[in-house]
Design an enzyme around this catalytic site. Structure first.
Site, PDB file in Angstrom:
ATOM      1  N   ILE A  87      -4.723  -1.394   6.931  1.00  0.00           N
ATOM      2  CA  ILE A  87      -5.653   0.307   6.666  1.00  0.00           C
ATOM      3  C   ILE A  87      -5.857   0.628   8.360  1.00  0.00           C
ATOM      4  CG2 ILE A  87      -7.204   1.267   5.457  1.00  0.00           C
ATOM      5  CD1 ILE A  87      -4.751   0.386   4.014  1.00  0.00           C
ATOM      6  N   GLU A 142       4.813   3.494   8.508  1.00  0.00           N
ATOM      7  CA  GLU A 142       5.252   5.160   7.714  1.00  0.00           C
ATOM      8  C   GLU A 142       6.411   4.421   7.698  1.00  0.00           C
ATOM      9  OE1 GLU A 142       3.842   8.609   7.928  1.00  0.00           O
ATOM     10  OE2 GLU A 142       2.019   8.069   9.142  1.00  0.00           O
ATOM     11  N   ASP A 147       6.435  12.194   3.480  1.00  0.00           N
ATOM     12  CA  ASP A 147       7.259  13.604   3.855  1.00  0.00           C
ATOM     13  C   ASP A 147       6.909  14.465   5.312  1.00  0.00           C
ATOM     14  OD1 ASP A 147       8.865  12.131   2.204  1.00  0.00           O
ATOM     15  OD2 ASP A 147       9.746  14.296   0.722  1.00  0.00           O
TER      16      ASP A 147
END
Length: 394
Positions: A173, A377, A254
């Site tokens: 994280i 990601e 996105d």
């Protein structure tokens, strides 16, 4: 005539405001970022923490973080996050200073779920402080056994009246340990797999929430493993409806996945600059390195790789700003830009020779900074699966 690294602003993907933004951030970054404290592997996590906080502060004071937040009422630069703007900002920041790019990106990614799916009370509570650089945000999705496979998530949340109780762990994280709040995704069980996940805001210092471990990586930045043990938060901290967390996470990614490609472009463009400088100034057999066709061929490959990745990146950003779904295009951009930038940076290290692997030389820093972008990601392999899945659907 534009500086070579800004010539793509003439492409039809952009409006005049984008060119103005890119020139302004470039000028600001060149004068402000060199004055800030630098992260240092030898000094450990504390130095990276302080350096990151310093960058968030100045980015907020200068108004750049407004572009990472959606909604003018909450401090944002526009009613919606403009993908081209965040891509241009990330590309420029990465070219100047990798940690500044990280600091900007995490403010956007960490608060993105609130911008996209939060209610007015949530937006008013957290977004203005993010835009001003007064509160640090974090995005807590990955787990020890659930990274690319989000449906394998084990962190759980149960509702007890107007309270939610969290149990489980998150890892990898970014901003872990220094964030003021975390957007945490947990299994709530409305349906099997990804349809039974919800999103929550957990503030630092909440009882039952702890930073279990700080993680050191090759390009120092705040990173941690988080633990939740009967951690109680108000149900009003849930973002969106029950079971909508996966959709919220994917909507957030996105937006920001394309900006990862832009950051890779920034790293790659800096590497090309450094490679050109070295080629034109490094003495070699009575001339300079640039006199040799092998060098010229390498420089040509580097430039062509970057322009190809840039076209994919800003196509995806433009399409999203036009209201299109860009799942495939964003995946293509991230894959091409991160893989291509890795190749370009490796070539720059080679052009620099022995100095290219000296600690803290520009190309050595770039070599460490680019590697993680091919993983986070969504790793390159996952991007390939996404692209193929979308092609098969078509």
């Amino acid at each position: 005539m534009s500086h070579p690294v800004l010539q793509h602003l003439d492409w039809p993907f952009f409006e005049a405001r984008h060119g103005e933004l890119a020139h302004a951030i470039d000028q600001w970054a060149s004068t402000t970022l060199p004055t800030l404290p630098h992260e240092d592997m030898a000094l450990g996590a504390r130095a990276a923490d302080e350096a990151c906080r310093a960058r968030v502060k100045v980015l907020g004071q200068a108004g750049w973080l407004r572009h990472a937040v959606g909604g003018t009422a909450w401090g944002g630069a526009g009613e919606a996050i403009d993908t081209r703007s965040i891509c241009l900002l990330r590309e420029t920041l990465a070219r100047h200073d990798g940690l500044a790019d990280f600091a900007f990106a995490m403010q956007g990614l960490g608060s993105g779920a609130i911008s996209l799916a939060g209610d007015d009370a949530q937006k008013a509570r957290w977004l203005p402080a993010v835009a001003r650089g007064e509160a640090l945000a974090a995005f807590a999705l990955s787990e020890p056994d659930a990274g690319s496979d989000v449906a394998a998530m084990q962190c759980a949340a149960r509702v007890e009246g107007d309270t939610v109780v969290l149990n489980g762990e998150k890892t990898w994280i970014s901003n872990g340990g220094i964030a003021d709040f975390y957007v945490v995704f947990a299994r709530t069980g409305e349906a099997p797999g990804s349809r039974g996940i919800s999103a929550f805001v957990v503030e630092a210092g909440t009882p039952g929430f702890e930073v279990a471990e700080r993680i050191a990586v090759i390009a120092p930045h705040p990173l941690a493993r988080l633990r939740f043990s009967e951690c109680r938060i108000p149900l009003s901290h849930r973002i969106g409806g029950a079971g909508e967390g996966f959709k919220v996470a994917m909507r957030t990614l996105d937006v920001f996945r394309t900006s990862v490609a832009a950051a890779a472009l920034g790293f790659g463009r800096r590497a090309l600059q450094e490679g050109l400088h070295r080629a034109k100034t490094r003495p070699m057999f009575g001339g300079v390195l640039a006199d040799y066709q092998l060098t010229q061929a390498k420089l040509a490959d580097m430039a062509t790789t970057l322009d190809g990745a840039a076209l994919l990146t800003y196509r995806a950003a433009w399409l999203r700003d036009c209201g299109k779904t860009v799942t495939k295009e964003a995946a293509m951009a991230k894959m091409a830009a991160t893989e291509g930038a890795q190749q370009v940076i490796d070539a720059a290290v080679q052009l620099w020779g022995g100095r290219g692997v000296v600690s803290d030389e520009p190309v050595e820093r770039l070599y460490r900074e680019i590697r993680a972008l091919r993983i986070y990601e969504g790793a390159t392999e996952v991007q390939k699966l996404i692209i193929a899945r979308e092609l098969l659907k078509e």
